[in-house]
Design a protein around this motif. Sequence first.
Motif, PDB file in Angstrom:
ATOM      1  N   LYS A 188      17.438-128.547  55.341  1.00  0.00           N
ATOM      2  CA  LYS A 188      17.752-127.210  55.855  1.00  0.00           C
ATOM      3  C   LYS A 188      16.658-126.724  56.818  1.00  0.00           C
ATOM      4  CE  LYS A 188      20.516-125.564  51.932  1.00  0.00           C
ATOM      5  NZ  LYS A 188      20.599-124.586  50.829  1.00  0.00           N
ATOM      6  N   ARG A 189      15.452-126.918  56.415  1.00  0.00           N
ATOM      7  CA  ARG A 189      14.355-126.434  57.249  1.00  0.00           C
ATOM      8  C   ARG A 189      14.282-127.205  58.572  1.00  0.00           C
ATOM      9  NH1 ARG A 189       8.953-125.624  53.846  1.00  0.00           N
ATOM     10  NH2 ARG A 189       8.424-124.506  55.775  1.00  0.00           N
ATOM     11  N   LEU A 190      14.560-128.556  58.469  1.00  0.00           N
ATOM     12  CA  LEU A 190      14.588-129.341  59.700  1.00  0.00           C
ATOM     13  C   LEU A 190      15.717-128.883  60.617  1.00  0.00           C
ATOM     14  CD1 LEU A 190      13.834-132.933  58.329  1.00  0.00           C
ATOM     15  CD2 LEU A 190      12.314-131.510  59.704  1.00  0.00           C
ATOM     16  N   ASP A 191      16.858-128.578  60.015  1.00  0.00           N
ATOM     17  CA  ASP A 191      17.984-128.111  60.822  1.00  0.00           C
ATOM     18  C   ASP A 191      17.653-126.759  61.470  1.00  0.00           C
ATOM     19  OD1 ASP A 191      19.395-130.340  60.161  1.00  0.00           O
ATOM     20  OD2 ASP A 191      20.484-129.393  58.501  1.00  0.00           O
ATOM     21  N   GLN A 192      16.911-125.888  60.723  1.00  0.00           N
ATOM     22  CA  GLN A 192      16.540-124.590  61.282  1.00  0.00           C
ATOM     23  C   GLN A 192      15.619-124.746  62.503  1.00  0.00           C
ATOM     24  OE1 GLN A 192      14.829-122.466  57.998  1.00  0.00           O
ATOM     25  NE2 GLN A 192      16.820-121.995  57.030  1.00  0.00           N
ATOM     26  N   PHE A 193      14.793-125.764  62.449  1.00  0.00           N
ATOM     27  CA  PHE A 193      13.872-125.985  63.561  1.00  0.00           C
ATOM     28  C   PHE A 193      14.500-126.864  64.661  1.00  0.00           C
ATOM     29  CE2 PHE A 193      10.808-124.384  60.585  1.00  0.00           C
ATOM     30  CZ  PHE A 193       9.792-123.830  61.328  1.00  0.00           C
TER      31      PHE A 193
ATOM     32  N   LEU B  40       7.122-138.324  53.255  1.00  0.00           N
ATOM     33  CA  LEU B  40       6.370-138.389  54.512  1.00  0.00           C
ATOM     34  C   LEU B  40       6.813-137.292  55.478  1.00  0.00           C
ATOM     35  CD1 LEU B  40       4.364-139.752  56.427  1.00  0.00           C
ATOM     36  CD2 LEU B  40       6.195-141.375  57.060  1.00  0.00           C
ATOM     37  N   VAL B  41       8.124-137.154  55.606  1.00  0.00           N
ATOM     38  CA  VAL B  41       8.636-136.140  56.537  1.00  0.00           C
ATOM     39  C   VAL B  41       8.249-134.736  56.055  1.00  0.00           C
ATOM     40  CG1 VAL B  41      10.741-135.144  57.507  1.00  0.00           C
ATOM     41  CG2 VAL B  41      10.525-137.641  57.277  1.00  0.00           C
ATOM     42  N   GLU B  42       8.276-134.543  54.720  1.00  0.00           N
ATOM     43  CA  GLU B  42       7.900-133.246  54.187  1.00  0.00           C
ATOM     44  C   GLU B  42       6.435-132.919  54.516  1.00  0.00           C
ATOM     45  OE1 GLU B  42       8.168-130.815  49.935  1.00  0.00           O
ATOM     46  OE2 GLU B  42       8.080-133.014  49.964  1.00  0.00           O
ATOM     47  N   ARG B  43       5.591-133.944  54.379  1.00  0.00           N
ATOM     48  CA  ARG B  43       4.154-133.730  54.681  1.00  0.00           C
ATOM     49  C   ARG B  43       3.953-133.419  56.151  1.00  0.00           C
ATOM     50  NH1 ARG B  43      -0.224-131.620  52.676  1.00  0.00           N
ATOM     51  NH2 ARG B  43      -2.099-132.448  53.682  1.00  0.00           N
ATOM     52  N   LEU B  44       4.616-134.169  56.981  1.00  0.00           N
ATOM     53  CA  LEU B  44       4.512-133.929  58.424  1.00  0.00           C
ATOM     54  C   LEU B  44       5.068-132.558  58.799  1.00  0.00           C
ATOM     55  CD1 LEU B  44       5.567-137.450  59.807  1.00  0.00           C
ATOM     56  CD2 LEU B  44       3.267-136.473  59.725  1.00  0.00           C
ATOM     57  N   PHE B  45       6.148-132.174  58.137  1.00  0.00           N
ATOM     58  CA  PHE B  45       6.760-130.884  58.446  1.00  0.00           C
ATOM     59  C   PHE B  45       5.840-129.741  58.033  1.00  0.00           C
ATOM     60  CE2 PHE B  45       9.650-127.365  57.505  1.00  0.00           C
ATOM     61  CZ  PHE B  45      10.271-127.228  58.738  1.00  0.00           C
ATOM     62  N   ILE B  46       5.187-129.923  56.860  1.00  0.00           N
ATOM     63  CA  ILE B  46       4.249-128.892  56.410  1.00  0.00           C
ATOM     64  C   ILE B  46       3.095-128.748  57.421  1.00  0.00           C
ATOM     65  CG2 ILE B  46       2.554-128.306  54.641  1.00  0.00           C
ATOM     66  CD1 ILE B  46       4.465-129.559  52.587  1.00  0.00           C
TER      67      ILE B  46
ATOM     68  N   CYS C 268       4.356-126.945  60.398  1.00  0.00           N
ATOM     69  CA  CYS C 268       4.482-125.506  60.159  1.00  0.00           C
ATOM     70  C   CYS C 268       3.122-124.819  60.190  1.00  0.00           C
ATOM     71  CB  CYS C 268       5.170-125.267  58.818  1.00  0.00           C
ATOM     72  SG  CYS C 268       6.930-125.716  58.810  1.00  0.00           S
ATOM     73  N   GLN C 269       2.108-125.458  59.570  1.00  0.00           N
ATOM     74  CA  GLN C 269       0.765-124.881  59.576  1.00  0.00           C
ATOM     75  C   GLN C 269       0.197-124.814  61.001  1.00  0.00           C
ATOM     76  OE1 GLN C 269      -1.481-127.275  56.839  1.00  0.00           O
ATOM     77  NE2 GLN C 269      -0.615-126.283  55.003  1.00  0.00           N
ATOM     78  N   THR C 270       0.448-125.891  61.750  1.00  0.00           N
ATOM     79  CA  THR C 270      -0.043-125.908  63.138  1.00  0.00           C
ATOM     80  C   THR C 270       0.653-124.857  63.971  1.00  0.00           C
ATOM     81  OG1 THR C 270      -0.496-128.291  62.946  1.00  0.00           O
ATOM     82  CG2 THR C 270      -0.356-127.360  65.161  1.00  0.00           C
ATOM     83  N   THR C 271       1.968-124.718  63.734  1.00  0.00           N
ATOM     84  CA  THR C 271       2.728-123.722  64.485  1.00  0.00           C
ATOM     85  C   THR C 271       2.242-122.315  64.155  1.00  0.00           C
ATOM     86  OG1 THR C 271       4.659-125.178  64.501  1.00  0.00           O
ATOM     87  CG2 THR C 271       5.034-122.844  64.944  1.00  0.00           C
ATOM     88  N   ASP C 272       2.007-122.089  62.845  1.00  0.00           N
ATOM     89  CA  ASP C 272       1.524-120.773  62.436  1.00  0.00           C
ATOM     90  C   ASP C 272       0.135-120.497  63.009  1.00  0.00           C
ATOM     91  OD1 ASP C 272       1.903-118.356  60.685  1.00  0.00           O
ATOM     92  OD2 ASP C 272       0.058-119.164  59.801  1.00  0.00           O
ATOM     93  N   SER C 273      -0.702-121.534  62.978  1.00  0.00           N
ATOM     94  CA  SER C 273      -2.045-121.377  63.547  1.00  0.00           C
ATOM     95  C   SER C 273      -1.971-121.117  65.051  1.00  0.00           C
ATOM     96  CB  SER C 273      -2.870-122.628  63.258  1.00  0.00           C
ATOM     97  OG  SER C 273      -4.142-122.530  63.850  1.00  0.00           O
ATOM     98  N   LEU C 274      -1.025-121.814  65.700  1.00  0.00           N
ATOM     99  CA  LEU C 274      -0.861-121.590  67.133  1.00  0.00           C
ATOM    100  C   LEU C 274      -0.384-120.170  67.426  1.00  0.00           C
ATOM    101  CD1 LEU C 274      -0.739-122.624  70.051  1.00  0.00           C
ATOM    102  CD2 LEU C 274       1.561-123.493  69.562  1.00  0.00           C
ATOM    103  N   ARG C 275       0.512-119.669  66.563  1.00  0.00           N
ATOM    104  CA  ARG C 275       1.018-118.313  66.755  1.00  0.00           C
ATOM    105  C   ARG C 275      -0.103-117.289  66.612  1.00  0.00           C
ATOM    106  NH1 ARG C 275       2.286-114.600  63.271  1.00  0.00           N
ATOM    107  NH2 ARG C 275       2.066-116.074  61.522  1.00  0.00           N
ATOM    108  N   LYS C 276      -0.905-117.468  65.565  1.00  0.00           N
ATOM    109  CA  LYS C 276      -2.007-116.539  65.361  1.00  0.00           C
ATOM    110  C   LYS C 276      -3.014-116.603  66.523  1.00  0.00           C
ATOM    111  CE  LYS C 276      -1.732-116.568  60.308  1.00  0.00           C
ATOM    112  NZ  LYS C 276      -2.427-116.929  59.035  1.00  0.00           N
ATOM    113  N   THR C 277      -3.273-117.852  66.932  1.00  0.00           N
ATOM    114  CA  THR C 277      -4.220-118.018  68.039  1.00  0.00           C
ATOM    115  C   THR C 277      -3.674-117.385  69.316  1.00  0.00           C
ATOM    116  OG1 THR C 277      -5.027-120.086  67.062  1.00  0.00           O
ATOM    117  CG2 THR C 277      -5.508-119.698  69.372  1.00  0.00           C
TER     118      THR C 277
END
Length: 209
Positions: free
Chosen positions: A14-19, A32-38, A41-50
């Motif tokens: 679901k989360r992959l489909d949302q993105f 593996l995909v879950e780890r990469l997705f997490i 998400c963290q990188t995206t959030d960090s990028l947003r904050k930055t």
Amino acid sequence: MASVTERKFINLRKRLDQFGYRQPLALDSVPLVERLFIDLCQTTDSLRKTTQKANKITVHKQDWESHLEPYKNENARLLRENNQIHGDLLRVREDRDTAAIESKATIRKLENENADLKFLNTQYMYKVQSLEKENNLKSEKIEQLQEKNLQAVVHTAGGKERQIPFRHNGWISMPRYLHHNLQSDAICPNWMILTSPMYCELPIQESTS
């Protein structure tokens, strides 16, 4: 165990489909995909904050620039004036150095001229002194010749003659007691008596003896 894996698969899907990641996902690739997705998400959030921080910094920077604009203009004006003053100062120094050199040359010239004038003045003083000395000697010589060659003769009562030295103003000087004995009417009817208590002066009657 199978139910936990399936729930992770369903949630991850679901989360992959949302993105927008709709590619096929194998069940054994879920960890593996879950780890990469997490991480994504963290990188995206960090990028947003930055990005938000960068936007805030940009806005703050623009505010500061708007406040600094008058100072920038003033600084540019002061810089131009400073450059102009610096150029004027250099020209003044050049003019001063040139004037100093010319003044020194003029002073040396005047000092040399003054020394020459002092030398000439000394020479002229010596010349004047020499001429004055020569003139005095000539005057004394003339007086000696006049006293020797020119004599004034006066006649006293009794027919006696008396010689009196010649004076340059054309008058003779004699004691008053001698004047009373002169036959003035016969010799000098136009004689003059001065106010001196001891001497009187008469027009001379020259005689060569």
